[in-house]
Design a protein around this motif. Structure first.
Motif, PDB file in Angstrom:
ATOM      1  N   ARG A  32       0.845  -1.192   0.000  1.00 52.20           N
ATOM      2  CA  ARG A  32       0.000   0.000   0.000  1.00 52.20           C
ATOM      3  C   ARG A  32       0.880   1.241   0.000  1.00 52.20           C
ATOM      4  O   ARG A  32       1.657   1.453   0.920  1.00 52.20           O
ATOM      5  N   PHE A  33       0.769   2.045  -1.040  1.00 50.87           N
ATOM      6  CA  PHE A  33       1.596   3.237  -1.130  1.00 50.87           C
ATOM      7  C   PHE A  33       1.055   4.148  -2.224  1.00 50.87           C
ATOM      8  O   PHE A  33       0.352   3.705  -3.141  1.00 50.87           O
ATOM      9  N   LEU A  34       1.378   5.442  -2.109  1.00 52.53           N
ATOM     10  CA  LEU A  34       1.031   6.411  -3.135  1.00 52.53           C
ATOM     11  C   LEU A  34       2.110   6.369  -4.203  1.00 52.53           C
ATOM     12  O   LEU A  34       3.295   6.543  -3.913  1.00 52.53           O
ATOM     13  N   LEU A  35       1.730   6.112  -5.425  1.00 53.85           N
ATOM     14  CA  LEU A  35       2.676   5.975  -6.533  1.00 53.85           C
ATOM     15  C   LEU A  35       3.069   7.362  -7.018  1.00 53.85           C
ATOM     16  O   LEU A  35       2.300   8.042  -7.703  1.00 53.85           O
ATOM     17  N   GLU A  36       4.283   7.791  -6.669  1.00 51.56           N
ATOM     18  CA  GLU A  36       4.727   9.147  -6.961  1.00 51.56           C
ATOM     19  C   GLU A  36       5.988   9.203  -7.819  1.00 51.56           C
ATOM     20  O   GLU A  36       6.439  10.285  -8.171  1.00 51.56           O
ATOM     21  N   ASP A  37       6.578   8.075  -8.111  1.00 54.81           N
ATOM     22  CA  ASP A  37       7.900   8.071  -8.724  1.00 54.81           C
ATOM     23  C   ASP A  37       7.893   7.298 -10.043  1.00 54.81           C
ATOM     24  O   ASP A  37       7.360   6.193 -10.116  1.00 54.81           O
ATOM     25  N   GLU A  38       8.502   7.870 -11.075  1.00 59.60           N
ATOM     26  CA  GLU A  38       8.535   7.240 -12.391  1.00 59.60           C
ATOM     27  C   GLU A  38       9.254   5.883 -12.361  1.00 59.60           C
ATOM     28  O   GLU A  38       8.835   4.930 -13.026  1.00 59.60           O
ATOM     29  N   ASP A  39      10.351   5.807 -11.605  1.00 52.01           N
ATOM     30  CA  ASP A  39      11.095   4.552 -11.533  1.00 52.01           C
ATOM     31  C   ASP A  39      10.252   3.455 -10.898  1.00 52.01           C
ATOM     32  O   ASP A  39      10.262   2.298 -11.327  1.00 52.01           O
ATOM     33  N   LEU A  40       9.519   3.824  -9.855  1.00 50.59           N
ATOM     34  CA  LEU A  40       8.660   2.860  -9.176  1.00 50.59           C
ATOM     35  C   LEU A  40       7.551   2.394 -10.118  1.00 50.59           C
ATOM     36  O   LEU A  40       7.206   1.209 -10.156  1.00 50.59           O
ATOM     37  N   LEU A  41       7.005   3.323 -10.873  1.00 52.67           N
ATOM     38  CA  LEU A  41       5.969   2.987 -11.846  1.00 52.67           C
ATOM     39  C   LEU A  41       6.519   2.026 -12.902  1.00 52.67           C
ATOM     40  O   LEU A  41       5.875   1.030 -13.250  1.00 52.67           O
ATOM     41  N   GLN A  42       7.720   2.298 -13.392  1.00 52.82           N
ATOM     42  CA  GLN A  42       8.309   1.430 -14.401  1.00 52.82           C
ATOM     43  C   GLN A  42       8.608   0.045 -13.834  1.00 52.82           C
ATOM     44  O   GLN A  42       8.428  -0.969 -14.517  1.00 52.82           O
ATOM     45  N   SER A  43       9.052  -0.002 -12.566  1.00 52.90           N
ATOM     46  CA  SER A  43       9.306  -1.298 -11.934  1.00 52.90           C
ATOM     47  C   SER A  43       8.031  -2.122 -11.846  1.00 52.90           C
ATOM     48  O   SER A  43       8.041  -3.334 -12.045  1.00 52.90           O
ATOM     49  N   LEU A  44       6.918  -1.450 -11.552  1.00 54.49           N
ATOM     50  CA  LEU A  44       5.636  -2.140 -11.475  1.00 54.49           C
ATOM     51  C   LEU A  44       5.233  -2.672 -12.844  1.00 54.49           C
ATOM     52  O   LEU A  44       4.795  -3.822 -12.976  1.00 54.49           O
ATOM     53  N   ARG A  45       5.401  -1.854 -13.873  1.00 60.19           N
ATOM     54  CA  ARG A  45       5.033  -2.280 -15.229  1.00 60.19           C
ATOM     55  C   ARG A  45       5.928  -3.421 -15.730  1.00 60.19           C
ATOM     56  O   ARG A  45       5.486  -4.265 -16.507  1.00 60.19           O
ATOM     57  N   ASP A  46       7.181  -3.448 -15.274  1.00 60.22           N
ATOM     58  CA  ASP A  46       8.113  -4.499 -15.694  1.00 60.22           C
ATOM     59  C   ASP A  46       7.910  -5.797 -14.932  1.00 60.22           C
ATOM     60  O   ASP A  46       8.458  -6.831 -15.303  1.00 60.22           O
ATOM     61  N   SER A  47       7.140  -5.743 -13.839  1.00 64.16           N
ATOM     62  CA  SER A  47       6.956  -6.923 -12.994  1.00 64.16           C
ATOM     63  C   SER A  47       5.899  -7.848 -13.580  1.00 64.16           C
ATOM     64  O   SER A  47       5.277  -7.549 -14.596  1.00 64.16           O
ATOM     65  N   ALA A  48       5.688  -8.979 -12.887  1.00 69.50           N
ATOM     66  CA  ALA A  48       4.687  -9.963 -13.331  1.00 69.50           C
ATOM     67  C   ALA A  48       3.345  -9.747 -12.637  1.00 69.50           C
ATOM     68  O   ALA A  48       2.481 -10.625 -12.675  1.00 69.50           O
ATOM     69  N   VAL A  49       3.157  -8.604 -12.000  1.00 69.91           N
ATOM     70  CA  VAL A  49       1.880  -8.313 -11.344  1.00 69.91           C
ATOM     71  C   VAL A  49       0.807  -8.094 -12.411  1.00 69.91           C
ATOM     72  O   VAL A  49       0.939  -7.193 -13.243  1.00 69.91           O
ATOM     73  N   PRO A  50      -0.263  -8.890 -12.426  1.00 74.43           N
ATOM     74  CA  PRO A  50      -1.278  -8.762 -13.477  1.00 74.43           C
ATOM     75  C   PRO A  50      -2.150  -7.523 -13.334  1.00 74.43           C
ATOM     76  O   PRO A  50      -2.563  -6.921 -14.322  1.00 74.43           O
ATOM     77  N   ALA A  51      -2.440  -7.150 -12.071  1.00 74.21           N
ATOM     78  CA  ALA A  51      -3.320  -6.004 -11.830  1.00 74.21           C
ATOM     79  C   ALA A  51      -3.140  -5.524 -10.396  1.00 74.21           C
ATOM     80  O   ALA A  51      -2.537  -6.214  -9.562  1.00 74.21           O
ATOM     81  N   VAL A  52      -3.642  -4.339 -10.125  1.00 72.07           N
ATOM     82  CA  VAL A  52      -3.583  -3.793  -8.768  1.00 72.07           C
ATOM     83  C   VAL A  52      -4.975  -3.306  -8.374  1.00 72.07           C
ATOM     84  O   VAL A  52      -5.842  -3.079  -9.220  1.00 72.07           O
ATOM     85  N   ILE A  53      -5.150  -3.155  -7.062  1.00 70.87           N
ATOM     86  CA  ILE A  53      -6.362  -2.532  -6.540  1.00 70.87           C
ATOM     87  C   ILE A  53      -5.979  -1.131  -6.094  1.00 70.87           C
ATOM     88  O   ILE A  53      -5.055  -0.967  -5.289  1.00 70.87           O
ATOM     89  N   ILE A  54      -6.640  -0.118  -6.627  1.00 68.09           N
ATOM     90  CA  ILE A  54      -6.340   1.254  -6.221  1.00 68.09           C
ATOM     91  C   ILE A  54      -7.455   1.777  -5.323  1.00 68.09           C
ATOM     92  O   ILE A  54      -8.589   1.302  -5.369  1.00 68.09           O
ATOM     93  N   ASP A  55      -7.102   2.757  -4.483  1.00 62.69           N
ATOM     94  CA  ASP A  55      -8.069   3.410  -3.608  1.00 62.69           C
ATOM     95  C   ASP A  55      -8.239   4.833  -4.120  1.00 62.69           C
ATOM     96  O   ASP A  55      -7.366   5.688  -3.943  1.00 62.69           O
ATOM     97  N   THR A  56      -9.354   5.095  -4.771  1.00 62.12           N
ATOM     98  CA  THR A  56      -9.564   6.407  -5.399  1.00 62.12           C
ATOM     99  C   THR A  56      -9.826   7.502  -4.376  1.00 62.12           C
ATOM    100  O   THR A  56      -9.759   8.681  -4.711  1.00 62.12           O
ATOM    101  N   ALA A  57     -10.111   7.104  -3.123  1.00 61.98           N
ATOM    102  CA  ALA A  57     -10.307   8.104  -2.070  1.00 61.98           C
ATOM    103  C   ALA A  57      -8.976   8.664  -1.584  1.00 61.98           C
ATOM    104  O   ALA A  57      -8.932   9.731  -0.976  1.00 61.98           O
ATOM    105  N   ARG A  58      -7.890   7.952  -1.865  1.00 62.65           N
ATOM    106  CA  ARG A  58      -6.573   8.362  -1.374  1.00 62.65           C
ATOM    107  C   ARG A  58      -5.615   8.725  -2.513  1.00 62.65           C
ATOM    108  O   ARG A  58      -4.473   9.107  -2.264  1.00 62.65           O
TER     109      ARG A  58
END
Length: 432
Positions: A32-58
């Motif tokens: 659980r974290f706020l996605l604020e960094d381009e590198d972190l975003l790219q790491s997520l896209r490069d991973s094998a994670v199929p999908a995420v659950i986001i909290d639109t209230a946060r």
């Protein structure tokens, strides 16, 4: 509102509530974290994670994220840590897997004080001890292990070490319960995680390092019970039994089917040495990967401080000196990283100060690992106990310093294990 989003749809500004899939497939310790960094975003896209659950209230919703301005990353610029970003930015690669390392915001510890973390670490250690005990019992009974059996345990240990690098290992060193194979496995796992964190390995590599530390001696349960030495000194076993605990443990873990390859390698090779003097196969430096070299260092250190290699248990600071003397059989660079992770005088070390007082190390200074925080309790001049006091040596402006390692037997300090537990307890309670 919670919403499922495909990984390729994830954008900066979203609050990640959950990562789908196995924990081995994603590059993050926090789910659980706020996605604020381009590198972190790219790491997520490069991973094998199929999908995420986001909290639109946060955080941002899908539509809002798509319309985010190009300058959004700058407005959400992460807090900088003491280590320069360039040292582990986009171009830096893990020495283990070759994967790109996560950015500073993914590695930064929360910063809980050591004294405050002792309580949480004590709870984690209690739960972990029961789990490890059960794992070894089930292995003896022939039950096949699974990665999922230890995933929550590794998560708990890492979370404590992420909050404070020194507290969990320091607590294990100062607890009164004697060394046994279950406690040794827990301690080596924690040391491996702390070492991996200091070496800035990827979260995946760090997880697997911790798992290797926890499981490397699982084969002990496969040996004949009447052959096991009561003092835990397996070096005195006949070669076939000594080698057997490694080979049998590797076979047991491989049969599980889901234990990562580098965990299997480390469990098989943690007694191998760079100069070919180890066992079971007398491998040399060219055959030993980084995780296996780390395992050899962490296992050797905890063996020394618990007296599991025969003889008396060494003071943690003495064990550091002994570890350094084991080069070139052990990797010198890994040893230096290890010292950074536990200190020149690890928590629990009994030291002599220039003021002719004896103290125990109760905390470390990450900026100077030779100037820890100590708890004074004995006077050499008086030959007796004195009023306890805590001294932060890195902040006492040279008024006192460590000049040697204390000999508790020569000083007549009595039950050293009880002494360590008592001194640590005083720090944990916040005594002055």
């Amino acid at each position: 509102m919670l919403k499922r989003v495909e990984t390729n749809e994830v954008r900066l500004g979203m609050f990640i509530h959950k990562l789908e899939g196995s924990w081995f497939k994603h590059p993050f310790w926090k789910s659980r974290f706020l996605l604020e960094d381009e590198d972190l975003l790219q790491s997520l896209r490069d991973s094998a994670v199929p999908a995420v659950i986001i909290d639109t209230a946060r955080g941002a919703d899908v539509s809002r994220a798509r319309m985010a301005a190009p300058g959004m990353a700058e407005r959400h610029k992460p807090i900088q840590t003491s280590m320069p970003r360039a040292s582990f930015g986009q171009a830096r690669r893990s020495p283990v897997s070759g994967n790109r390392l996560p950015p500073a915001t993914a590695m930064r510890a929360v910063g809980t004080s050591t004294a405050a973390e002792f309580g949480a670490a004590r709870q984690v250690a209690g739960r972990a001890g029961r789990v490890v005990n059960k794992l070894f019992l089930e292995a003896r009974l022939g039950k096949t292990l699974a990665a999922s059996d230890v995933e929550p345990l590794i998560e708990d240990i890492y979370a404590s070490i992420q909050r404070n690098l020194y507290a969990f290992n320091g607590l294990l060193r100062c607890q009164q319960d004697g060394g046994n194979i279950y406690r040794h496995s827990l301690a080596v796992s924690a040391l491996m995680i702390a070492l991996a964190r200091t070496m800035r390995l990827t979260p995946l590599d760090t997880r697997e390092a911790g798992m290797a530390g926890l499981l490397m001696d699982i084969g002990v349960g496969q040996l004949p019970p009447d052959a096991l030495p009561q003092d835990g000194d397996y070096s005195r076993l006949p070669d076939d039994l000594r080698d057997g605990h490694v080979v049998l443990g590797h076979a047991l873990l491989k049969a599980a089917g889901d234990i990562p390859d580098q965990v299997l390698r480390a469990c098989l090779r943690h007694h191998e040495r760079l100069d070919g003097s180890g066992y079971p196969y007398r491998l040399g430096a060219e055959d030993l990967d980084v995780i296996s070299r780390m395992a050899a260092v962490c296992d050797s250190y905890d063996t020394l401080v618990n007296g599991l290699a025969g003889g008396e248990a060494l003071d943690p600071a003495q064990a550091i000196l002994a570890l350094q003397a084991m080069e070139p059989a052990l990797d010198g660079e890994v040893i230096r990283h290890f010292i950074d992770s536990v200190g020149v005088y690890p928590i629990g070390s009994l030291v002599v100060l220039r003021s002719e007082r004896v103290a125990m190390v109760v905390d470390e200074d990450p900026t100077d690992n030779a100037k820890p925080t100590v708890r004074v309790f004995h006077s050499l001049r008086q030959g007796s106990a004195v009023r306890q006091a805590t001294i932060v040596l890195s902040q006492c402006y040279g008024e006192d310093e460590i000049v040697g390692i204390a000999d508790p037997v020569a000083l007549g300090l009595g039950d050293v294990a009880a002494l360590r537990a008592s001194l640590l307890g005083a720090v944990e309670r916040g005594a002055s």
